[in-house]
Design a protein around this motif. Structure first.
Motif, PDB file in Angstrom:
ATOM      1  N   GLU A 182       0.837  -1.210   0.000  1.00 25.62           N
ATOM      2  CA  GLU A 182       0.000   0.000   0.000  1.00 25.62           C
ATOM      3  C   GLU A 182       0.873   1.262   0.000  1.00 25.62           C
ATOM      4  O   GLU A 182       0.591   2.231  -0.692  1.00 25.62           O
ATOM      5  N   LYS A 183       1.978   1.221   0.778  1.00 28.34           N
ATOM      6  CA  LYS A 183       2.878   2.392   0.816  1.00 28.34           C
ATOM      7  C   LYS A 183       3.531   2.593  -0.544  1.00 28.34           C
ATOM      8  O   LYS A 183       3.646   3.728  -1.020  1.00 28.34           O
ATOM      9  N   VAL A 184       3.953   1.502  -1.188  1.00 27.41           N
ATOM     10  CA  VAL A 184       4.629   1.620  -2.490  1.00 27.41           C
ATOM     11  C   VAL A 184       3.660   2.186  -3.538  1.00 27.41           C
ATOM     12  O   VAL A 184       4.052   2.982  -4.395  1.00 27.41           O
ATOM     13  N   LEU A 185       2.397   1.818  -3.454  1.00 27.31           N
ATOM     14  CA  LEU A 185       1.423   2.289  -4.442  1.00 27.31           C
ATOM     15  C   LEU A 185       1.205   3.809  -4.352  1.00 27.31           C
ATOM     16  O   LEU A 185       0.639   4.410  -5.256  1.00 27.31           O
ATOM     17  N   CYS A 186       1.670   4.422  -3.258  1.00 33.77           N
ATOM     18  CA  CYS A 186       1.553   5.884  -3.129  1.00 33.77           C
ATOM     19  C   CYS A 186       2.768   6.602  -3.722  1.00 33.77           C
ATOM     20  O   CYS A 186       2.780   7.830  -3.796  1.00 33.77           O
ATOM     21  N   LEU A 187       3.807   5.857  -4.112  1.00 37.99           N
ATOM     22  CA  LEU A 187       5.003   6.496  -4.680  1.00 37.99           C
ATOM     23  C   LEU A 187       4.778   6.807  -6.152  1.00 37.99           C
ATOM     24  O   LEU A 187       3.862   6.270  -6.774  1.00 37.99           O
ATOM     25  N   ASP A 188       5.670   7.655  -6.722  1.00 35.03           N
ATOM     26  CA  ASP A 188       5.545   7.866  -8.168  1.00 35.03           C
ATOM     27  C   ASP A 188       6.396   6.843  -8.917  1.00 35.03           C
ATOM     28  O   ASP A 188       7.186   6.113  -8.313  1.00 35.03           O
ATOM     29  N   LYS A 189       6.164   6.822 -10.256  1.00 35.73           N
ATOM     30  CA  LYS A 189       6.820   5.843 -11.129  1.00 35.73           C
ATOM     31  C   LYS A 189       8.327   5.794 -10.916  1.00 35.73           C
ATOM     32  O   LYS A 189       8.926   4.746 -10.783  1.00 35.73           O
ATOM     33  N   LYS A 190       8.944   6.996 -10.881  1.00 34.40           N
ATOM     34  CA  LYS A 190      10.407   7.060 -10.816  1.00 34.40           C
ATOM     35  C   LYS A 190      10.916   6.424  -9.518  1.00 34.40           C
ATOM     36  O   LYS A 190      11.850   5.631  -9.527  1.00 34.40           O
ATOM     37  N   ASN A 191      10.275   6.777  -8.403  1.00 32.99           N
ATOM     38  CA  ASN A 191      10.726   6.234  -7.120  1.00 32.99           C
ATOM     39  C   ASN A 191      10.530   4.721  -7.046  1.00 32.99           C
ATOM     40  O   ASN A 191      11.336   4.013  -6.451  1.00 32.99           O
ATOM     41  N   ILE A 192       9.445   4.246  -7.649  1.00 28.77           N
ATOM     42  CA  ILE A 192       9.205   2.793  -7.631  1.00 28.77           C
ATOM     43  C   ILE A 192      10.306   2.084  -8.428  1.00 28.77           C
ATOM     44  O   ILE A 192      10.924   1.131  -7.960  1.00 28.77           O
TER      45      ILE A 192
END
Ligand code: BTN
Length: 270
Positions: A193-203
């Motif tokens: 859930e936390k990762v899904l709040c990041l943007d593409k670049k950070n992921i």
């Protein structure tokens, strides 16, 4: 397994009340279905309402599916679940949802044992044994992909993999004692859930840092033709594809839907 360990493993098996009491995520798992046995959580997902964040979990699957048409062995002790996600809610990260989930699962499992991502969607030990696989299916309505079903299988308290699964392992094989499947599932949902709040670049940055394939010698095999490319994986692109620098200096972009990658540990790279 000795009886005492077996009893412990049973106490740690998936239980809807325990999951609900432990779970701290807001969206993932808000709707949770847990079954003793299904053919595949993908099949169950097709029968249930499409609600973003729904988790469909099973203790066993009689017809678990893996990538590229393979079977996913799904005996008791593993965690097998599907996440229903809305494309509209995911926004720009929807094309890299498999990578995003791999980051979430890698974060959660690394609280138990060191692990890495093998492109595109495996979580492995540093020695190259597979702990988890992820497979994503799109749900289309007319011409639009509206929902995504991310299927995740984690080897937790299952042991004794068949001869054909020499590269498989589980947390209990590594740790020598059973792991609470409920806690691990909650950890995976919370981290994802936390990762899904990041943007593409950070992921993709975090994915690349944890990805053993990057900077490794690989053999990419096209599932349809059997053709192979040999070279070094130099980068994961923002769309999740892997860039391979071939031994004769060409750069080729490969897509997770069409190739499997071998040889990141050197043992089967020829
Ligand atoms: C892989 O081949 O590595 C992907 C394996 C994905 C397995 C999971 S278990 C839950 C979901 N239901 C299935 O039938 N497969 C996925």
């Amino acid at each position: 397994m000795p009886d005492s360990t077996n009893a412990e493993a049973k106490a740690y098996s998936l239980n809807a009340h325990k999951i609900t009491n432990l779970l701290k995520s807001n969206v993932l798992g808000d709707k949770l279905y847990l079954y003793d046995e299904v053919t595949s959580t993908f099949d169950k997902a097709n029968e249930l309402p499409l609600v973003h964040g729904t988790v469909i979990c099973a203790k066993r699957q009689s017809g678990g599916c893996g990538r590229l048409g393979r079977i996913w062995e799904s005996r008791e002790g593993g965690i097998y679940f599907s996440l229903i996600l809305s494309v509209a809610k995911l926004g720009e990260i929807y094309p890299i949802i498999t990578n995003a989930c791999a980051v979430g699962v890698q974060r959660a499992i690394s609280h138990y044992t060191p692990c890495l991502i093998k492109w595109p969607n495996d979580i492995i030990t540093p020695e190259g044994k597979k702990l988890c696989g992820i497979l994503t299916k799109m749900r289309t309505m007319g011409n639009d992909t509206t929902f995504i079903n991310v299927g995740i299988g984690i080897n937790v308290n299952n042991i004794n993999f068949g001869k054909e699964l020499v590269y498989a392992t589980s947390l209990s094989e590594i740790l020598g004692s059973p792991t609470d499947e409920n806690k691990l599932l909650c950890g995976v949902l919370e981290e994802t859930e936390k990762v899904l709040c990041l943007d593409k670049k950070n992921i993709i940055d975090e994915y690349s840092k944890q990805c053993i394939t990057v900077n490794s010698k690989v053999r990419a095999i096209y599932a349809a033709s059997g053709d192979e490319i040999k070279g070094t994986c130099v980068k994961i692109e923002e769309d999740g594809s892997a860039i391979i620098k071939t031994d004769n200096g060409d750069y080729i972009s490969v897509n997770s839907g069409e190739v499997s990658v071998r040889g990141v540990y050197g043992e089967n790279y020829v």
